[in-house]
Structures are given as structure tokens and as C-alpha cells.
Design a protein around this motif. Structure first.
Motif, mmCIF file in Angstrom:
data_model
loop_
_atom_site.group_PDB
_atom_site.id
_atom_site.type_symbol
_atom_site.label_atom_id
_atom_site.label_comp_id
_atom_site.label_asym_id
_atom_site.label_seq_id
_atom_site.Cartn_x
_atom_site.Cartn_y
_atom_site.Cartn_z
ATOM 1 N N SER A 195 0.829 -1.209 0.000
ATOM 2 C CA SER A 195 0.000 0.000 0.000
ATOM 3 C C SER A 195 0.864 1.259 0.000
ATOM 4 N N ALA A 196 1.919 1.234 0.781
ATOM 5 C CA ALA A 196 2.800 2.402 0.886
ATOM 6 C C ALA A 196 3.626 2.623 -0.382
ATOM 7 N N LEU A 197 3.954 1.532 -1.083
ATOM 8 C CA LEU A 197 4.860 1.624 -2.235
ATOM 9 C C LEU A 197 4.158 1.546 -3.584
ATOM 10 N N GLY A 198 2.843 1.346 -3.599
ATOM 11 C CA GLY A 198 2.119 1.266 -4.859
ATOM 12 C C GLY A 198 2.294 -0.055 -5.587
ATOM 13 N N VAL A 199 2.577 -1.117 -4.843
ATOM 14 C CA VAL A 199 2.695 -2.463 -5.416
ATOM 15 C C VAL A 199 1.505 -3.278 -4.917
ATOM 16 N N GLU A 200 0.738 -3.862 -5.837
ATOM 17 C CA GLU A 200 -0.372 -4.711 -5.422
ATOM 18 C C GLU A 200 0.197 -5.997 -4.837
ATOM 19 N N VAL A 201 -0.226 -6.330 -3.622
ATOM 20 C CA VAL A 201 0.209 -7.572 -2.982
ATOM 21 C C VAL A 201 -0.991 -8.503 -2.916
ATOM 22 N N ILE A 202 -0.833 -9.664 -3.516
ATOM 23 C CA ILE A 202 -1.881 -10.678 -3.518
ATOM 24 C C ILE A 202 -1.593 -11.628 -2.365
ATOM 25 N N PRO A 203 -2.506 -11.724 -1.390
ATOM 26 C CA PRO A 203 -2.268 -12.648 -0.285
ATOM 27 C C PRO A 203 -2.286 -14.084 -0.790
ATOM 28 N N ALA A 204 -1.225 -14.821 -0.460
ATOM 29 C CA ALA A 204 -1.084 -16.181 -0.988
ATOM 30 C C ALA A 204 -0.381 -17.066 0.037
ATOM 31 N N VAL A 205 -0.359 -18.341 -0.260
ATOM 32 C CA VAL A 205 0.358 -19.315 0.564
ATOM 33 C C VAL A 205 0.766 -20.475 -0.333
ATOM 34 N N GLU A 206 1.896 -21.083 -0.033
ATOM 35 C CA GLU A 206 2.326 -22.301 -0.721
ATOM 36 C C GLU A 206 2.262 -23.440 0.285
ATOM 37 N N LEU A 207 1.269 -24.290 0.124
ATOM 38 C CA LEU A 207 1.043 -25.377 1.071
ATOM 39 C C LEU A 207 1.772 -26.641 0.629
ATOM 40 N N SER A 208 2.424 -27.286 1.577
ATOM 41 C CA SER A 208 3.049 -28.583 1.318
ATOM 42 C C SER A 208 1.973 -29.644 1.444
ATOM 43 N N ALA A 209 2.013 -30.614 0.566
ATOM 44 C CA ALA A 209 1.017 -31.689 0.595
ATOM 45 C C ALA A 209 1.721 -33.033 0.641
ATOM 46 N N GLN A 210 1.079 -34.012 1.277
ATOM 47 C CA GLN A 210 1.641 -35.346 1.324
ATOM 48 C C GLN A 210 1.406 -36.036 -0.006
ATOM 49 N N SER A 211 2.466 -36.628 -0.531
ATOM 50 C CA SER A 211 2.404 -37.284 -1.832
ATOM 51 C C SER A 211 3.601 -38.200 -1.952
ATOM 52 N N ASP A 212 3.625 -39.003 -3.013
ATOM 53 C CA ASP A 212 4.796 -39.848 -3.269
ATOM 54 C C ASP A 212 5.986 -38.999 -3.698
ATOM 55 N N THR A 213 5.704 -37.811 -4.177
ATOM 56 C CA THR A 213 6.765 -36.871 -4.576
ATOM 57 C C THR A 213 6.539 -35.559 -3.836
ATOM 58 N N GLU A 214 7.495 -34.660 -3.941
ATOM 59 C CA GLU A 214 7.330 -33.345 -3.324
ATOM 60 C C GLU A 214 6.211 -32.614 -4.054
ATOM 61 N N LEU A 215 5.241 -32.107 -3.299
ATOM 62 C CA LEU A 215 4.079 -31.464 -3.899
ATOM 63 C C LEU A 215 3.746 -30.198 -3.125
ATOM 64 N N HIS A 216 3.601 -29.104 -3.847
ATOM 65 C CA HIS A 216 3.236 -27.826 -3.241
ATOM 66 C C HIS A 216 2.018 -27.283 -3.975
ATOM 67 N N ILE A 217 1.084 -26.728 -3.227
ATOM 68 C CA ILE A 217 -0.136 -26.168 -3.800
ATOM 69 C C ILE A 217 -0.161 -24.675 -3.487
ATOM 70 N N LEU A 218 -0.252 -23.868 -4.534
ATOM 71 C CA LEU A 218 -0.292 -22.419 -4.355
ATOM 72 C C LEU A 218 -1.742 -21.957 -4.281
ATOM 73 N N GLY A 219 -2.025 -21.161 -3.256
ATOM 74 C CA GLY A 219 -3.353 -20.582 -3.085
ATOM 75 C C GLY A 219 -3.253 -19.073 -3.164
ATOM 76 N N TYR A 220 -4.069 -18.462 -4.009
ATOM 77 C CA TYR A 220 -4.027 -17.011 -4.219
ATOM 78 C C TYR A 220 -5.316 -16.352 -3.750
ATOM 79 N N PHE A 221 -5.218 -15.077 -3.386
ATOM 80 C CA PHE A 221 -6.349 -14.279 -2.924
ATOM 81 C C PHE A 221 -7.008 -14.935 -1.708
ATOM 82 N N ILE A 222 -6.167 -15.444 -0.815
ATOM 83 C CA ILE A 222 -6.673 -16.096 0.389
ATOM 84 C C ILE A 222 -7.126 -15.046 1.397
ATOM 85 N N ASP A 223 -7.992 -15.453 2.299
ATOM 86 C CA ASP A 223 -8.452 -14.588 3.386
ATOM 87 C C ASP A 223 -7.553 -14.857 4.582
#
Length: 159
Positions: free
Chosen positions: A93-121
Motif C-alpha cells: 500500500s505504501a509503495l504502490g505495489v499490489e500484494v496478492i495474499p497467498a500461501v504455498e502449502l506442502s502436501a503429502q504425496s509420493d513426490t514433493e508437492l506444493h499447492i499455491l493458493g491465491y487471494f486467500i483470506d
């Protein structure tokens, strides 16, 4: 009335009254889109990390770096935490850059798996609780195994 007359534009860049316009159309569907080149060309980064996970900067510094690089928007998507999002939003807000609230969640899987969530509350209590539970449970389990103590002891000491 439209600012641009589609009958006078060709697909691609056009100059109208000294302004560069990007135009694209689909005559079969009767659709067209026109915008200024300035509005069309924006640089964004939708996958950034701060010190809250495995990044090298504070959330505010991530935003400052983005602003200095000419980015118009970023998503702070730290691993398994949303603890830095508020700081990034304030800096954005102070710098004029839009910041989209997000998270990268680790998930259990046979391989490394990450799920990106955007515009989270970030104020959603269920999301906060789920992230804390999924993040702290393996940490506590590892501490217990390393120190050869029970999880009950860890929880009792923290209360």
C-alpha cells in the motif's frame, strides 16, 4: 460509447490520437478488446518467499525489491505460513505495489508437492488453524523423536 472505433483498428498495436492501443477481435463472435499499451504490459511475480519461510528478506523488503524492479504486483506465497502477508500488504500500500495474499502449502504425496493458493483470506480462522496444525505437528513429532520425549511433555512445557 466506446472510446475506440473497432472498424478502424487492426489486430495488434494501433496508434489512435497519438496513443498506442492494443486491439484484438473475434468477428465471428462479435467480440473485441482494446486497451492502452501501458495497461497491457505489467510485470508481476506470483511466487515470492520471505524470511517467514525460506526467503532471504522480510516481507516488507520483498515488496521494496519488487517495487525497485518495476513490478506492479506480487504474491507473497511463503511455505506453509501466512504470517508475513499483513506486513507485505502494508508495504505494498505504501509503495504502490499490489500484494496478492497467498500461501504455498506442502502436501503429502509420493513426490514433493506444493499447492499455491491465491487471494486467500488471511483472517479466516479455519485456514489459520489448519496451517498451524499441519506445520507444527511434524515439528513437534520430530522434536519428540530427537529428544526422546513425549508430545505431552512438549505441550505441557509450552502451556
Amino acid at each position: 460509447a466506446a472510446k475506440y472505433d473497432p472498424s478502424k483498428l487492426v489486430d495488434g498495436f494501433n496508434t489512435v490520437d497519438g496513443e498506442e492501443i492494443f486491439y484484438i477481435s473475434n468477428p465471428a463472435l462479435g467480440l473485441w478488446f482494446a486497451t492502452t499499451k501501458e495497461c497491457l504490459v505489467k510485470r508481476i511475480d506470483l511466487h515470492t518467499h520471505s524470511l517467514c519461510s525460506d526467503g532471504a528478506q522480510t516481507p516488507a523488503d520483498v515488496v521494496r525489491t519488487a517495487a525497485a524492479a518495476g513490478l506492479s504486483a506480487i504474491a507473497l506465497s511463503d511455505h506453509d505460513t501466512i504470517s508475513g502477508v499483513r506486513e507485505a500488504l502494508d508495504a505494498g500500500s505504501a509503495l504502490g505495489v499490489e500484494v496478492i495474499p497467498a500461501v504455498e502449502l506442502s502436501a503429502q504425496s509420493d513426490t514433493e508437492l506444493h499447492i499455491l493458493g491465491y487471494f486467500i483470506d488471511i483472517h479466516n480462522k479455519k485456514l489459520q488453524d489448519a496451517i498451524i496444525k499441519e506445520t507444527l505437528t511434524p515439528i513437534i513429532a520430530n522434536l519428540c523423536k530427537t529428544a526422546n520425549i513425549s508430545a505431552y511433555s512438549i505441550l505441557r512445557l509450552s502451556i
